[in-house]
Each structure stands twice: as C-alpha cells, then as structure tokens.
Design an enzyme around this catalytic site. Structure first.
Site, PDB file in Angstrom:
ATOM      1  N   HIS A 200     -19.477   9.189  -0.516  1.00 18.11           N
ATOM      2  CA  HIS A 200     -20.162   7.557   0.421  1.00 18.11           C
ATOM      3  C   HIS A 200     -21.524   7.508   0.326  1.00 18.11           C
ATOM      4  O   HIS A 200     -22.126   8.159   0.139  1.00 18.11           O
ATOM      5  CB  HIS A 200     -19.168   7.468   1.656  1.00 18.11           C
ATOM      6  CG  HIS A 200     -20.023   6.224   2.294  1.00 18.11           C
ATOM      7  ND1 HIS A 200     -18.923   4.983   1.596  1.00 18.11           N
ATOM      8  CD2 HIS A 200     -20.719   5.740   3.243  1.00 18.11           C
ATOM      9  CE1 HIS A 200     -19.282   3.863   2.706  1.00 18.11           C
ATOM     10  NE2 HIS A 200     -20.450   4.201   2.510  1.00 18.11           N
TER      11      HIS A 200
ATOM     12  N   GLN B 280     -29.070  11.518  -6.205  1.00 20.60           N
ATOM     13  CA  GLN B 280     -28.315  12.152  -5.392  1.00 20.60           C
ATOM     14  C   GLN B 280     -27.044  12.774  -5.025  1.00 20.60           C
ATOM     15  O   GLN B 280     -26.866  13.817  -4.807  1.00 20.60           O
ATOM     16  CB  GLN B 280     -29.076  11.635  -3.994  1.00 20.60           C
ATOM     17  CG  GLN B 280     -30.483  12.250  -3.584  1.00 20.60           C
ATOM     18  CD  GLN B 280     -31.173  13.397  -3.977  1.00 20.60           C
ATOM     19  OE1 GLN B 280     -31.195  14.527  -3.556  1.00 20.60           O
ATOM     20  NE2 GLN B 280     -32.168  13.400  -4.535  1.00 20.60           N
TER      21      GLN B 280
ATOM     22  N   LEU C 167     -11.394   5.255   8.132  1.00 18.66           N
ATOM     23  CA  LEU C 167     -12.196   5.026   7.059  1.00 18.66           C
ATOM     24  C   LEU C 167     -13.786   5.422   6.957  1.00 18.66           C
ATOM     25  O   LEU C 167     -14.319   5.322   7.669  1.00 18.66           O
ATOM     26  CB  LEU C 167     -11.890   3.809   6.481  1.00 18.66           C
ATOM     27  CG  LEU C 167     -12.761   2.970   4.446  1.00 18.66           C
ATOM     28  CD1 LEU C 167     -12.039   4.162   4.069  1.00 18.66           C
ATOM     29  CD2 LEU C 167     -13.689   1.694   5.345  1.00 18.66           C
TER      30      LEU C 167
ATOM     31  N   ARG D 103       0.536  -1.181  -0.191  1.00 19.46           N
ATOM     32  CA  ARG D 103       0.082   0.024   0.083  1.00 19.46           C
ATOM     33  C   ARG D 103       0.893   1.335   0.029  1.00 19.46           C
ATOM     34  O   ARG D 103       0.564   2.306  -0.253  1.00 19.46           O
ATOM     35  CB  ARG D 103      -0.759   0.134   1.500  1.00 19.46           C
ATOM     36  CG  ARG D 103      -1.970   1.414   1.685  1.00 19.46           C
ATOM     37  CD  ARG D 103      -3.063   1.131   2.416  1.00 19.46           C
ATOM     38  NE  ARG D 103      -3.856   0.349   1.542  1.00 19.46           N
ATOM     39  CZ  ARG D 103      -5.137  -0.520   3.102  1.00 19.46           C
ATOM     40  NH1 ARG D 103      -4.447  -0.268   4.003  1.00 19.46           N
ATOM     41  NH2 ARG D 103      -5.824  -1.319   1.964  1.00 19.46           N
TER      42      ARG D 103
HETATM   43  C1  GRF Z   1     -20.677   5.588  -5.872  1.00 21.39           C
HETATM   44  O1  GRF Z   1     -22.328   5.312  -5.694  1.00 21.39           O
HETATM   45  C2  GRF Z   1     -19.563   5.628  -4.701  1.00 21.39           C
HETATM   46  O2  GRF Z   1     -21.035   6.374  -4.201  1.00 21.39           O
HETATM   47  C3  GRF Z   1     -19.265   4.681  -4.861  1.00 21.39           C
HETATM   48  O3  GRF Z   1     -19.470   3.298  -5.915  1.00 21.39           O
HETATM   49  C4  GRF Z   1     -20.503   3.952  -6.947  1.00 21.39           C
HETATM   50  C5  GRF Z   1     -19.310   4.524  -7.796  1.00 21.39           C
HETATM   51  O4  GRF Z   1     -19.714   5.288  -8.792  1.00 21.39           O
HETATM   52  N1  GRF Z   1     -17.987   4.592  -3.614  1.00 21.39           N
HETATM   53  P1  GRF Z   1     -19.566   5.942 -10.118  1.00 21.39           P
HETATM   54  O5  GRF Z   1     -17.774   6.011 -10.162  1.00 21.39           O
HETATM   55  O6  GRF Z   1     -19.117   7.407  -9.432  1.00 21.39           O
HETATM   56  O7  GRF Z   1     -20.372   6.120 -11.267  1.00 21.39           O
END
Ligand code: GRF
Length: 196
Positions: A105, A169, A140, A61
């Site tokens: 998120h 949203q 996280l 990492r």
């Molecule tokens: C979204 O729902 C984001 O919040 C989550 O993974 C999804 C990614 O979608 N972490 P995108 O790649 O932005 O279309």
C-alpha cells in the site's frame, strides 16, 4: 520452495520487482481483474501463466470472489501477493488464505488507507510518507504490518514526484518481504507479525 500467485490490475511494476528479485518463491501465475492490464504481457513474456478474472463479467462481489478463488486454486499457491490489485476482496475470499495474502500500500499505514494516498499526504502536510507491506484481513488496509519504508515529502513535491519516490521503495520492500517469507522468517505473535 513455497509458491505464490500475484494479483494485478494495471502496469504491474510491483509484480515485476517481485519476479525479478528472485526471492526464492515459485511464482506460478499472475491473475488480473482487468483484461487490458499491461502487466499481463510482461508476465507471459517471462513464461509465467496468466489468467484474467474480469470483475465486469460478474454481477456481485461474491461471484467475482468465487471466480477469483477458483482461478487461484488452480495454482495451489502458498501465498498471494496483491500488487496494484484494485479490487476489494471479500471475507469469503480472504478467509481461504489466512495470513497468506500480502498487499503493498502506498502510504505509511494506518495513515491514508484507501485511494489517492499521495494527494492526501500532500494536503495533510506530512513531512514523511512511504509504503507498507501488510497481511490482508477483511478490514481494508488494516492487516498486520510486516515492513514499511519512509520517504521525505519535499516542498516542491507534486503527486507525481512523491508517487515516484514512494514507488522506488515499494520495489525494494515488497521483494524483501517475499524473501523473508521464502526463508520462513515471518512469525505471527498474537495480532502482530514480525521478521525474525
Ligand atoms: C502502487 O503504488 C501500489 O502500491 C498501488 O498502486 C500502484 C500500482 O503500481 N496500490 P504497479 O501496478 O505495481 O506498477
């Protein structure tokens, strides 16, 4: 104008929402940890610089974080937007950009940090679910929350239908947060962050 780099791992619909909203930030590059991320092609079509820092090419990492930091530094961004970026960043990376990395998120944090948020929301029987834009800290999915949007959970919902309602949203509040940053309307008060 403040500048930004967007980090993605996949389709990049949040990246697209950010760029298309023209929030008043100079989006200098899109960086993916996956060479096959569909969002890279879209970004290139818009004339945005793209880079791949493949996590599989790095044995630890720390190595990956260092390579990602070098790639991001080439663009000297004021802000980094994680947009469906599916790698956990180490403190070594995050500390280079204090209060300058944002994440979207798909849950109402602090509920359901981590993965599979829509399935877990359905299993828990919550009646409200949603999305959160927060600043990234080494803990996280626990950094200061800038904005959230809630959606109802309906009786007939599947993971897919709920995810789609939340995603709509996400596409609204992430550009909103970007606009607040561009306008200098984001203030930290102790551990909290507010829009002014
Ligand atoms: C979204 O729902 C984001 O919040 C989550 O993974 C999804 C990614 O979608 N972490 P995108 O790649 O932005 O279309």
């Amino acid at each position: 104008m403040k500048s930004a780099v967007i980090l993605i791992s996949g389709r990049g619909s949040n990246m697209q929402a950010l760029v298309e909203a023209k929030p008043g930030l100079d989006f200098r590059a899109v960086i993916s940890n996956r060479p096959a991320a569909a969002g890279l092609a879209w970004a290139a079509e818009q004339g945005i610089a793209t880079r791949v820092v493949d996590h599989k090419a790095h044995s630890s990492r720390e190595d990956f974080d260092a390579a990602l930091a070098r790639a991001a530094a080439d663009f000297a961004p004021d802000y980094l937007f994680l947009a469906g970026f599916m790698r956990i960043l180490g403190a070594g990376f995050i500390d280079r950009y204090p209060r300058r990395i944002l994440n979207i998120h798909p849950s109402l944090l602090p509920c359901f940090p981590g993965l599979d948020t829509h399935r877990r929301a359905l299993e828990a029987g919550v009646k409200l679910h949603g999305a959160t834009v927060h600043f990234v800290t080494p803990a996280l999915d626990h950094g200061p929350i800038l904005v959230q949007a809630a959606v109802p959970v309906l009786g007939a919902d599947t993971e897919e239908s709920l995810a789609a309602r939340v995603l709509a949203q996400e596409h609204r509040i992430y550009p909103q947060a970007a606009r607040w940053l561009a306008e200098g309307r984001v203030e930290f008060r102790g551990a909290d962050v507010v829009q002014v």
